[in-house]
Design a protein around this motif. Structure first.
Motif, mmCIF file in Angstrom:
data_model
loop_
_atom_site.group_PDB
_atom_site.id
_atom_site.type_symbol
_atom_site.label_atom_id
_atom_site.label_comp_id
_atom_site.label_asym_id
_atom_site.label_seq_id
_atom_site.Cartn_x
_atom_site.Cartn_y
_atom_site.Cartn_z
ATOM 1 N N MET A 51 69.741 49.426 71.324
ATOM 2 C CA MET A 51 70.054 49.134 72.675
ATOM 3 C C MET A 51 68.950 48.243 73.332
ATOM 4 O O MET A 51 67.713 48.411 73.019
ATOM 5 N N PRO A 52 69.406 46.845 73.945
ATOM 6 C CA PRO A 52 68.261 46.059 74.306
ATOM 7 C C PRO A 52 67.628 46.759 75.564
ATOM 8 O O PRO A 52 68.203 47.705 76.206
ATOM 9 N N GLU A 53 66.530 46.225 75.814
ATOM 10 C CA GLU A 53 65.627 46.853 76.975
ATOM 11 C C GLU A 53 66.510 46.677 78.446
ATOM 12 O O GLU A 53 66.205 47.486 79.070
ATOM 13 N N ARG A 54 66.873 45.327 78.527
ATOM 14 C CA ARG A 54 67.405 44.941 79.667
ATOM 15 C C ARG A 54 68.728 44.274 79.574
ATOM 16 O O ARG A 54 68.627 43.260 78.571
ATOM 17 N N ARG A 75 74.717 39.783 87.672
ATOM 18 C CA ARG A 75 74.653 39.031 88.749
ATOM 19 C C ARG A 75 73.483 38.688 89.357
ATOM 20 O O ARG A 75 72.865 38.634 90.387
ATOM 21 N N GLY A 76 72.775 38.069 88.220
ATOM 22 C CA GLY A 76 71.605 37.358 88.372
ATOM 23 C C GLY A 76 70.060 38.187 88.642
ATOM 24 O O GLY A 76 69.059 37.674 88.561
ATOM 25 N N GLU A 77 70.248 39.453 88.255
ATOM 26 C CA GLU A 77 69.179 40.347 88.393
ATOM 27 C C GLU A 77 69.178 41.071 86.820
ATOM 28 O O GLU A 77 70.236 41.576 86.317
ATOM 29 N N ARG A 78 67.854 41.184 86.338
ATOM 30 C CA ARG A 78 67.652 41.916 85.251
ATOM 31 C C ARG A 78 67.720 43.365 85.367
ATOM 32 O O ARG A 78 67.088 43.960 86.362
ATOM 33 N N HIS A 79 68.426 44.115 84.634
ATOM 34 C CA HIS A 79 68.642 45.330 84.712
ATOM 35 C C HIS A 79 68.395 46.297 83.336
ATOM 36 O O HIS A 79 68.589 45.818 82.386
ATOM 37 N N THR A 80 67.210 47.097 83.611
ATOM 38 C CA THR A 80 66.917 48.017 82.255
ATOM 39 C C THR A 80 68.153 48.902 82.117
ATOM 40 O O THR A 80 68.688 49.455 82.998
ATOM 41 N N LEU A 81 68.352 49.361 80.729
ATOM 42 C CA LEU A 81 69.291 50.181 80.368
ATOM 43 C C LEU A 81 68.538 51.444 79.661
ATOM 44 O O LEU A 81 67.502 51.421 79.242
ATOM 45 N N HIS A 82 69.072 52.578 80.302
ATOM 46 C CA HIS A 82 68.587 53.957 79.983
ATOM 47 C C HIS A 82 69.836 54.784 79.807
ATOM 48 O O HIS A 82 71.176 54.510 79.948
ATOM 49 N N THR A 83 69.503 55.763 79.170
ATOM 50 C CA THR A 83 70.653 57.136 78.688
ATOM 51 C C THR A 83 70.320 58.233 79.793
ATOM 52 O O THR A 83 69.244 58.582 80.116
ATOM 53 N N HIS A 84 71.547 58.673 80.082
ATOM 54 C CA HIS A 84 71.671 59.997 80.686
ATOM 55 C C HIS A 84 72.549 60.985 80.371
ATOM 56 O O HIS A 84 73.579 60.351 79.387
ATOM 57 N N ALA A 85 72.518 62.126 80.908
ATOM 58 C CA ALA A 85 73.322 63.203 80.321
ATOM 59 C C ALA A 85 74.807 63.000 80.793
ATOM 60 O O ALA A 85 75.640 63.889 80.144
ATOM 61 N N GLN A 86 74.906 62.349 81.537
ATOM 62 C CA GLN A 86 76.515 62.309 82.002
ATOM 63 C C GLN A 86 77.338 61.475 81.016
ATOM 64 O O GLN A 86 76.863 60.722 80.253
ATOM 65 N N HIS A 145 79.505 58.889 82.024
ATOM 66 C CA HIS A 145 79.955 57.682 82.488
ATOM 67 C C HIS A 145 78.923 56.879 82.743
ATOM 68 O O HIS A 145 77.665 57.187 82.842
ATOM 69 N N ILE A 146 79.318 55.631 82.903
ATOM 70 C CA ILE A 146 78.178 54.607 83.117
ATOM 71 C C ILE A 146 77.729 54.706 84.725
ATOM 72 O O ILE A 146 78.775 54.641 85.711
ATOM 73 N N ARG A 147 76.593 54.614 85.124
ATOM 74 C CA ARG A 147 75.906 54.768 86.275
ATOM 75 C C ARG A 147 75.204 53.479 86.608
ATOM 76 O O ARG A 147 74.278 53.422 85.986
ATOM 77 N N HIS A 148 75.812 52.594 87.481
ATOM 78 C CA HIS A 148 74.968 51.373 87.984
ATOM 79 C C HIS A 148 73.833 51.873 89.096
ATOM 80 O O HIS A 148 74.392 52.180 90.283
ATOM 81 N N GLN A 149 72.800 51.873 88.911
ATOM 82 C CA GLN A 149 71.638 52.359 89.896
ATOM 83 C C GLN A 149 70.638 51.143 89.761
ATOM 84 O O GLN A 149 69.454 51.523 89.105
ATOM 85 N N PRO A 150 70.773 50.065 90.519
ATOM 86 C CA PRO A 150 69.870 49.101 90.448
ATOM 87 C C PRO A 150 68.431 49.355 90.726
ATOM 88 O O PRO A 150 68.051 50.209 91.622
ATOM 89 N N PRO A 151 67.401 48.769 89.923
ATOM 90 C CA PRO A 151 67.719 47.839 88.734
ATOM 91 C C PRO A 151 67.963 48.684 87.422
ATOM 92 O O PRO A 151 67.537 47.909 86.394
ATOM 93 N N GLN A 152 68.669 49.557 87.520
ATOM 94 C CA GLN A 152 69.029 50.207 86.197
ATOM 95 C C GLN A 152 70.558 50.217 86.076
ATOM 96 O O GLN A 152 71.323 50.604 86.856
ATOM 97 N N ILE A 153 70.953 50.480 84.592
ATOM 98 C CA ILE A 153 72.412 50.851 84.084
ATOM 99 C C ILE A 153 72.235 51.888 83.381
ATOM 100 O O ILE A 153 71.227 51.816 82.303
ATOM 101 N N LEU A 154 72.824 53.048 83.632
ATOM 102 C CA LEU A 154 72.594 54.186 82.777
ATOM 103 C C LEU A 154 73.812 54.661 82.203
ATOM 104 O O LEU A 154 75.046 54.382 82.518
#
Length: 227
Positions: A74-77, A81-92, A94-103
């Motif tokens: 997995m890349p770090e970010r 839409r023009g903003e860098r988002h970090t990628l993290h894993t969560h227990a759910q 589905h994908i959850r978009h929680q700027p500046p993160q994508i879970l």
């Protein structure tokens, strides 16, 4: 020797140049944004630039044959839409978009990548095609059709029969960049070339031409991180 060439629509290609060909210019793909070109020693830099400008379709075809290595982890970010988002894993699940993160769901990266590409392509369909329709209405132009593309070598394309296709990866770019690509392709409806009249029309409908080209030159390659 290494150099870069800018396509008429702003796409950047890196060139590894060798001067040992006896007569013909020889092209070989190296990566998604790099070609190796062997030219005769007598060919001047100006002649090479003129040849490149006259053979952009051949350059694109050569780039399309390049291997597309995918990241193993997995890349770090990523850009969204023009903003860098970090990628993290969560227990759910589905994908959850929680700027500046994508879970992302807890799964192997190959599965996460598939889900993330599908998620971003869905957002691209909602956002990019909507912006394209808005610009088309404002400019009173009607493409034959509109769709997204998975192209490796262009951001947008306009053809009289198949209409306009936008690269889904533009969902990572700022809105002004997506707007520029939309307007660029729409202007190809009355001007299927890159003539002065074409560029005058582009610049009349967006003040962001140069800024968008600069952003794509600096960060466009980063939008392919999920390939």
């Amino acid at each position: 020797m290494q150099l870069t060439y800018t396509f008429s629509d702003g796409l950047i290609v890196h060139i590894e140049l060798k001067r040992s060909a006896k007569k013909n210019i020889i092209l070989r793909p190296h990566s998604a944004d790099t070609v190796r070109i062997n030219v005769p020693p007598y060919l001047s830099g100006r002649q090479l630039q003129a040849w490149l400008a006259g053979n952009e379709p051949l350059l694109l075809k050569t780039l399309s044959r390049a291997p597309q290595p995918a990241p193993e982890t997995m890349p770090e970010r990523i850009w969204y839409r023009g903003e860098r988002h970090t990628l993290h894993t969560h227990a759910q699940t589905h994908i959850r978009h929680q700027p500046p993160q994508i879970l992302l769901p807890d799964a192997p990266w190959s599965r996460q990548k598939t889900l993330l590409r599908r998620h971003l392509a869905g957002r691209a369909a909602e956002t990019l095609l909507s912006r394209l329709a808005q610009h088309a209405a404002a400019m009173r132009l009607t493409p034959a059709a509109t769709a997204l593309s998975n192209a490796k070598t262009f951001w947008g394309v306009c053809r009289s029969r198949t209409g306009i296709r936008l690269n889904w990866r533009l969902i990572g770019a700022p809105d002004f960049v997506a707007d520029y690509v939309c307007i660029h392709e729409l202007c190809h409806i009355p001007h299927p070339n890159h003539s002065p009249r074409f560029w005058e029309m582009v610049n009349r409908h967006t003040p962001h031409t140069e800024a968008a080209k600069k952003w794509l030159k600096q960060h466009g390659g980063e939008l392919f991180v999920l390939d």
